[in-house]
Design a protein around this motif. Structure first.
Motif, PDB file in Angstrom:
ATOM      1  N   LEU A 184      33.758 -18.453  -4.641  1.00 55.57           N
ATOM      2  CA  LEU A 184      34.509 -19.429  -4.239  1.00 55.57           C
ATOM      3  C   LEU A 184      33.873 -20.715  -4.013  1.00 55.57           C
ATOM      4  CD1 LEU A 184      37.819 -17.611  -2.901  1.00 55.57           C
ATOM      5  CD2 LEU A 184      37.648 -18.670  -5.136  1.00 55.57           C
ATOM      6  N   VAL A 185      32.963 -20.183  -2.880  1.00 55.88           N
ATOM      7  CA  VAL A 185      32.287 -21.394  -2.199  1.00 55.88           C
ATOM      8  C   VAL A 185      31.172 -21.845  -3.283  1.00 55.88           C
ATOM      9  CG1 VAL A 185      30.510 -21.603  -0.408  1.00 55.88           C
ATOM     10  CG2 VAL A 185      32.683 -20.473   0.114  1.00 55.88           C
ATOM     11  N   ARG A 186      30.667 -21.264  -3.979  1.00 51.79           N
ATOM     12  CA  ARG A 186      29.440 -21.707  -5.288  1.00 51.79           C
ATOM     13  C   ARG A 186      30.291 -22.603  -6.118  1.00 51.79           C
ATOM     14  NH1 ARG A 186      25.599 -16.547  -6.347  1.00 51.79           N
ATOM     15  NH2 ARG A 186      24.574 -16.780  -4.458  1.00 51.79           N
ATOM     16  N   THR A 187      31.628 -22.180  -6.463  1.00 51.91           N
ATOM     17  CA  THR A 187      32.177 -22.768  -7.650  1.00 51.91           C
ATOM     18  C   THR A 187      33.104 -24.004  -7.179  1.00 51.91           C
ATOM     19  OG1 THR A 187      33.788 -21.104  -7.716  1.00 51.91           O
ATOM     20  CG2 THR A 187      31.958 -20.785  -9.282  1.00 51.91           C
ATOM     21  N   HIS A 188      33.638 -24.189  -6.159  1.00 55.00           N
ATOM     22  CA  HIS A 188      34.616 -25.236  -5.850  1.00 55.00           C
ATOM     23  C   HIS A 188      34.057 -26.018  -4.603  1.00 55.00           C
ATOM     24  CE1 HIS A 188      37.372 -23.180  -8.249  1.00 55.00           C
ATOM     25  NE2 HIS A 188      37.108 -22.029  -7.835  1.00 55.00           N
ATOM     26  N   PRO A 189      34.055 -27.215  -4.774  1.00 58.34           N
ATOM     27  CA  PRO A 189      33.815 -28.322  -3.442  1.00 58.34           C
ATOM     28  C   PRO A 189      35.024 -28.440  -2.445  1.00 58.34           C
ATOM     29  CG  PRO A 189      34.469 -29.558  -5.574  1.00 58.34           C
ATOM     30  CD  PRO A 189      34.610 -28.166  -5.953  1.00 58.34           C
TER      31      PRO A 189
ATOM     32  N   LYS B  47      30.902 -19.435   5.324  1.00 58.35           N
ATOM     33  CA  LYS B  47      30.238 -19.743   3.883  1.00 58.35           C
ATOM     34  C   LYS B  47      30.384 -21.143   3.711  1.00 58.35           C
ATOM     35  CE  LYS B  47      29.867 -14.814   2.433  1.00 58.35           C
ATOM     36  NZ  LYS B  47      30.119 -13.888   1.329  1.00 58.35           N
ATOM     37  N   ALA B  48      31.743 -21.478   3.560  1.00 60.18           N
ATOM     38  CA  ALA B  48      31.916 -23.085   3.295  1.00 60.18           C
ATOM     39  C   ALA B  48      31.066 -24.037   4.345  1.00 60.18           C
ATOM     40  CB  ALA B  48      33.601 -23.137   3.481  1.00 60.18           C
ATOM     41  N   LYS B  49      31.207 -23.730   5.654  1.00 54.17           N
ATOM     42  CA  LYS B  49      30.481 -24.487   6.473  1.00 54.17           C
ATOM     43  C   LYS B  49      28.856 -24.522   6.054  1.00 54.17           C
ATOM     44  CE  LYS B  49      29.849 -25.046  11.437  1.00 54.17           C
ATOM     45  NZ  LYS B  49      30.243 -24.402  12.955  1.00 54.17           N
ATOM     46  N   LEU B  50      28.297 -23.279   5.679  1.00 54.35           N
ATOM     47  CA  LEU B  50      26.940 -23.244   5.581  1.00 54.35           C
ATOM     48  C   LEU B  50      26.636 -23.966   4.250  1.00 54.35           C
ATOM     49  CD1 LEU B  50      26.154 -19.585   5.984  1.00 54.35           C
ATOM     50  CD2 LEU B  50      25.312 -21.479   7.054  1.00 54.35           C
ATOM     51  N   ARG B  51      27.651 -24.118   3.102  1.00 57.66           N
ATOM     52  CA  ARG B  51      27.341 -24.783   1.865  1.00 57.66           C
ATOM     53  C   ARG B  51      28.158 -26.207   1.850  1.00 57.66           C
ATOM     54  NH1 ARG B  51      25.628 -22.318  -2.854  1.00 57.66           N
ATOM     55  NH2 ARG B  51      24.982 -20.325  -2.620  1.00 57.66           N
ATOM     56  N   GLY B  52      28.556 -26.688   2.843  1.00 56.06           N
ATOM     57  CA  GLY B  52      29.004 -27.793   2.865  1.00 56.06           C
ATOM     58  C   GLY B  52      30.119 -28.160   2.274  1.00 56.06           C
TER      59      GLY B  52
END
Length: 139
Positions: A32-37, A74-79
């Motif tokens: 989810l975190v890789r595919t959605h901003p 994970k969202a925090k790490l990836r922005g």
């Protein structure tokens, strides 16, 4: 001795189930975190839902609390931006076509038809559409 062996066997089984569940949660949140901003979630009262005797075991089994914690970390790490819809937002009761809000919608009703525009809604799909609209207006 047999009791000790049985306890050890049961502990291994519980560990295996825990690892399978965590593996699934890690894979799903990473995807989810890789595919959605932007990701929209509902701020559910999980602790309150766990007090419901009929739902508690099922809610605890899927690990909603762990899922949310992993997703936020994970969202925090990836922005990636996480948008939270309020706990009392009527996402299921609001028509995604015209915006009409039903006065009441019991949990047992899984599908409903909007009295204003006549659109037939599946409860969960309708809530997902409303969450998407919420995320797009906030983001």
């Amino acid at each position: 001795k047999n009791r000790q062996k049985s306890a050890l066997r049961l502990a291994r089984l519980h560990r295996k189930i825990r690892n399978i569940r965590l593996d699934f949660l890690h894979k799903r949140t990473t995807e989810l975190v890789r595919t959605h901003p932007v990701i929209a979630i509902e701020d559910l009262n999980v602790a309150g839902m766990l007090k419901n005797d009929r739902l508690a075991r099922h809610i605890a089994d899927v690990g909603w609390g762990t899922f949310r914690a992993l997703l936020e970390a994970k969202a925090k790490l990836r922005g990636v931006r996480i948008v939270k819809a309020g706990r009392f937002e009527p996402t299921s009761k609001t028509c995604s076509s015209c915006g009409y809000v039903l006065p009441e919608l019991p949990l047992s009703v899984r599908a409903w038809t909007c009295p204003a525009c006549g659109t037939h809604h599946d409860r969960d799909v309708n809530a997902a559409k409303n969450l998407l609209r919420f995320a797009l207006t906030v983001a």
